[in-house]
Design a protein around this motif. Structure first.
Motif, short mmCIF file in Angstrom:
data_model
loop_
_atom_site.label_atom_id
_atom_site.label_comp_id
_atom_site.label_asym_id
_atom_site.label_seq_id
_atom_site.Cartn_x
_atom_site.Cartn_y
_atom_site.Cartn_z
N ALA A 1 9.62 3.50 -7.35
CA ALA A 1 9.45 3.04 -5.97
C ALA A 1 8.17 2.23 -5.83
CB ALA A 1 9.42 4.24 -5.02
N ALA A 2 7.12 2.63 -6.57
CA ALA A 2 5.87 1.87 -6.55
C ALA A 2 6.11 0.45 -7.06
CB ALA A 2 4.81 2.57 -7.40
N GLY A 3 6.93 0.33 -8.10
CA GLY A 3 7.23 -1.00 -8.62
C GLY A 3 7.99 -1.85 -7.63
N VAL A 4 8.95 -1.25 -6.94
CA VAL A 4 9.74 -1.99 -5.96
C VAL A 4 8.89 -2.36 -4.74
CG1 VAL A 4 11.70 -1.86 -4.37
CG2 VAL A 4 11.92 -0.95 -6.69
N LEU A 5 8.17 -1.36 -4.20
CA LEU A 5 7.41 -1.59 -2.97
C LEU A 5 6.18 -2.46 -3.19
CD1 LEU A 5 7.54 2.00 -1.44
CD2 LEU A 5 8.75 -0.02 -0.62
N LYS B 1 11.65 13.24 -9.85
CA LYS B 1 10.84 12.87 -8.70
C LYS B 1 9.69 11.96 -9.11
CE LYS B 1 7.98 14.78 -4.97
NZ LYS B 1 7.45 16.03 -4.35
N ALA B 2 9.02 12.28 -10.23
CA ALA B 2 7.90 11.46 -10.69
C ALA B 2 8.38 10.06 -11.07
CB ALA B 2 7.21 12.13 -11.87
N GLN C 1 0.82 -1.22 0.00
CA GLN C 1 0.00 0.00 0.00
C GLN C 1 0.85 1.27 0.00
OE1 GLN C 1 -2.82 -0.76 -0.83
NE2 GLN C 1 -2.60 -2.92 -0.29
N LEU C 2 2.01 1.22 0.63
CA LEU C 2 2.92 2.36 0.55
C LEU C 2 3.38 2.56 -0.90
CD1 LEU C 2 5.17 1.97 3.73
CD2 LEU C 2 3.51 3.79 3.26
N GLY C 3 3.59 1.44 -1.61
CA GLY C 3 3.96 1.54 -3.02
C GLY C 3 2.88 2.21 -3.84
N ALA C 4 1.63 1.80 -3.60
CA ALA C 4 0.51 2.41 -4.33
C ALA C 4 0.39 3.90 -4.01
CB ALA C 4 -0.78 1.68 -3.98
N ALA C 5 0.54 4.25 -2.73
CA ALA C 5 0.45 5.65 -2.34
C ALA C 5 1.60 6.46 -2.93
CB ALA C 5 0.45 5.77 -0.82
N THR C 6 2.79 5.88 -2.95
CA THR C 6 3.95 6.58 -3.54
C THR C 6 3.74 6.81 -5.02
OG1 THR C 6 5.42 5.55 -1.91
CG2 THR C 6 6.44 6.49 -3.86
N GLY C 7 3.21 5.79 -5.72
CA GLY C 7 2.92 5.96 -7.14
C GLY C 7 1.89 7.05 -7.37
N ALA C 8 0.90 7.14 -6.47
CA ALA C 8 -0.15 8.15 -6.62
C ALA C 8 0.40 9.57 -6.54
CB ALA C 8 -1.23 7.94 -5.54
N LEU C 9 1.53 9.74 -5.85
CA LEU C 9 2.14 11.07 -5.75
C LEU C 9 2.61 11.57 -7.11
CD1 LEU C 9 4.23 10.61 -2.47
CD2 LEU C 9 2.02 11.77 -2.73
N ALA C 10 2.84 10.65 -8.06
CA ALA C 10 3.30 11.04 -9.39
C ALA C 10 2.15 11.25 -10.37
CB ALA C 10 4.26 9.97 -9.95
N PHE C 11 0.91 10.99 -9.95
CA PHE C 11 -0.24 11.14 -10.85
C PHE C 11 -0.36 12.54 -11.45
CE2 PHE C 11 -2.99 7.53 -8.83
CZ PHE C 11 -2.15 6.59 -9.41
N PRO C 12 -0.16 13.62 -10.66
CA PRO C 12 -0.35 14.96 -11.24
C PRO C 12 0.56 15.25 -12.43
CG PRO C 12 -0.31 15.08 -8.84
CD PRO C 12 0.11 13.68 -9.21
N LEU C 13 1.72 14.60 -12.51
CA LEU C 13 2.67 14.90 -13.58
C LEU C 13 2.59 13.90 -14.74
CD1 LEU C 13 4.81 16.83 -14.52
CD2 LEU C 13 6.54 15.44 -13.38
N ILE C 14 2.54 12.60 -14.44
CA ILE C 14 2.57 11.61 -15.52
C ILE C 14 1.31 10.75 -15.57
CG2 ILE C 14 5.08 11.50 -15.59
CD1 ILE C 14 5.00 8.98 -13.94
N GLY C 15 0.38 10.97 -14.65
CA GLY C 15 -0.88 10.26 -14.68
C GLY C 15 -0.75 8.79 -14.30
#
Length: 317
Positions: free
Chosen positions: A221-225, A214-215, A35-49
């Motif tokens: 990180a989402a892939g790793v976590l 950063k994105a 879930q941390l991986g999913a949340a970390t990936g979500a932080l990149a949504f504004p830039l790369i979707g």
């Protein structure tokens, strides 16, 4: 998601209580990492979707699972190839629908809806009264989650349910692949093909939305976590605890997702949604515990595969 490979129920030479506690700690760590991986990936949504994030994490997952599975694709027969190709499509679709659902309705709700996939597979083939009750309980909870609200995002809810259907398909395909290919070769090949499918997607997304370091870091990180860590930790955990206990611990994921979404992404759920999540979690827990008491001479039910499928859900989260 993990591959369904036989593993010993406990590690020899260690006290049973210590071994089980170690396994439980691993499962909790795996769920938190997912879930941390999913949340970390979500932080990149504004830039790369969501599509850009999924592309990067699919590439990471492909590298990890191909390295672990070491598929000998030149030796695959047609009978082996069709479920592998189907699984590759499922991998690709599941993650895109899940991450898009996370972007629209939040992490906790999206993961809870996706969780209905393995629960449905486990309950669908059962003829036990307790499972019928569990199914009714889970169905009522789903209706509560889908209830009309002023800000209801029906597309996001539909994408979450699509991810659930993909996870159910993953479980069924993994049963076929496990019978036709040794070890993790099938999952490795499917993950590799899924990663290739996302090459043009990634090129298109990044051409229109140049990613920042950063994105890309958040997506990687989402892939790793969400792929590499849970895959390895769950494989170790399955050596410490019975598969039925592992299946029960699948119930941690929706709760963990809701908590991580609240703490990291500030995604707050109303009390009615928390109660619906609790009902779905309870339905899975009761069903898994009841199944653990069935006579051992009966064939294993899909709930076992659902449990074994948790982390590689990957290419799931």
């Amino acid at each position: 998601m993990t591959t369904s490979v036989p593993v010993p129920e406990a590690t020899a030479g260690r006290p049973a209580d210590s071994t089980r506690l170690s396994g439980i700690a691993m499962m909790l760590s795996s769920a938190l990492s997912n879930q941390l991986g999913a949340a970390t990936g979500a932080l990149a949504f504004p830039l790369i979707g969501p599509a850009g994030v999924v592309a990067v994490r699919q590439w990471v997952a492909a590298i990890v699972l191909v390295a672990v599975g070491r598929p000998r694709i030149r030796e695959f027969t047609g009978r082996q190839w069709w479920p592998v190709l189907s699984l590759a499509v499922v991998f690709a679709t599941m993650n895109l629908t899940l991450y898009t659902a996370i972007d629209r309705v939040g992490l906790g709700l999206a993961v809870t809806l996706e969780f209905l996939g393995p629960l449905s597979v486990a309950l669908a083939v059962s003829r036990r009264t307790v499972d019928l009750v569990c199914a009714l309980c889970a169905g009522t909870a789903v209706l509560a989650l889908l209830r009309p609200k002023p800000t209801t995002d029906y597309l996001g809810l539909g994408l979450g349910l699509t991810a659930a259907a993909c996870w159910a398909a993953y479980i069924l395909l993994n049963r076929i692949i496990g019978a036709r290919l040794p070890g993790a070769q099938g999952s490795g090949a499917a993950a590799g093909l899924s990663g290739l499918l996302y090459v043009p997607v990634g090129v298109l997304v990044f051409a229109h939305h140049p990613p920042s370091a950063k994105a890309l870091g958040c997506a990687a990180a989402a892939g790793v976590l969400s792929s590499a860590v849970p895959f390895l930790v769950d494989m170790l955990a399955l050596r410490q605890v019975p598969t039925r206990l592992f299946g029960v611990f699948m119930s941690v994921h929706p709760v963990m997702a809701a908590l991580v979404g609240w703490i990291i992404l500030d995604q707050r759920l109303p009390m009615a949604d928390w109660l619906a999540i609790a009902a779905i979690v309870a339905a899975n827990t009761v069903s898994a515990l009841a199944a653990a008491r069935r006579p051992t001479h009966r064939p294993a039910e899909p709930a076992v595969d659902a449990g074994l499928a948790t982390s590689q859900n990957a290419n799931r989260r």
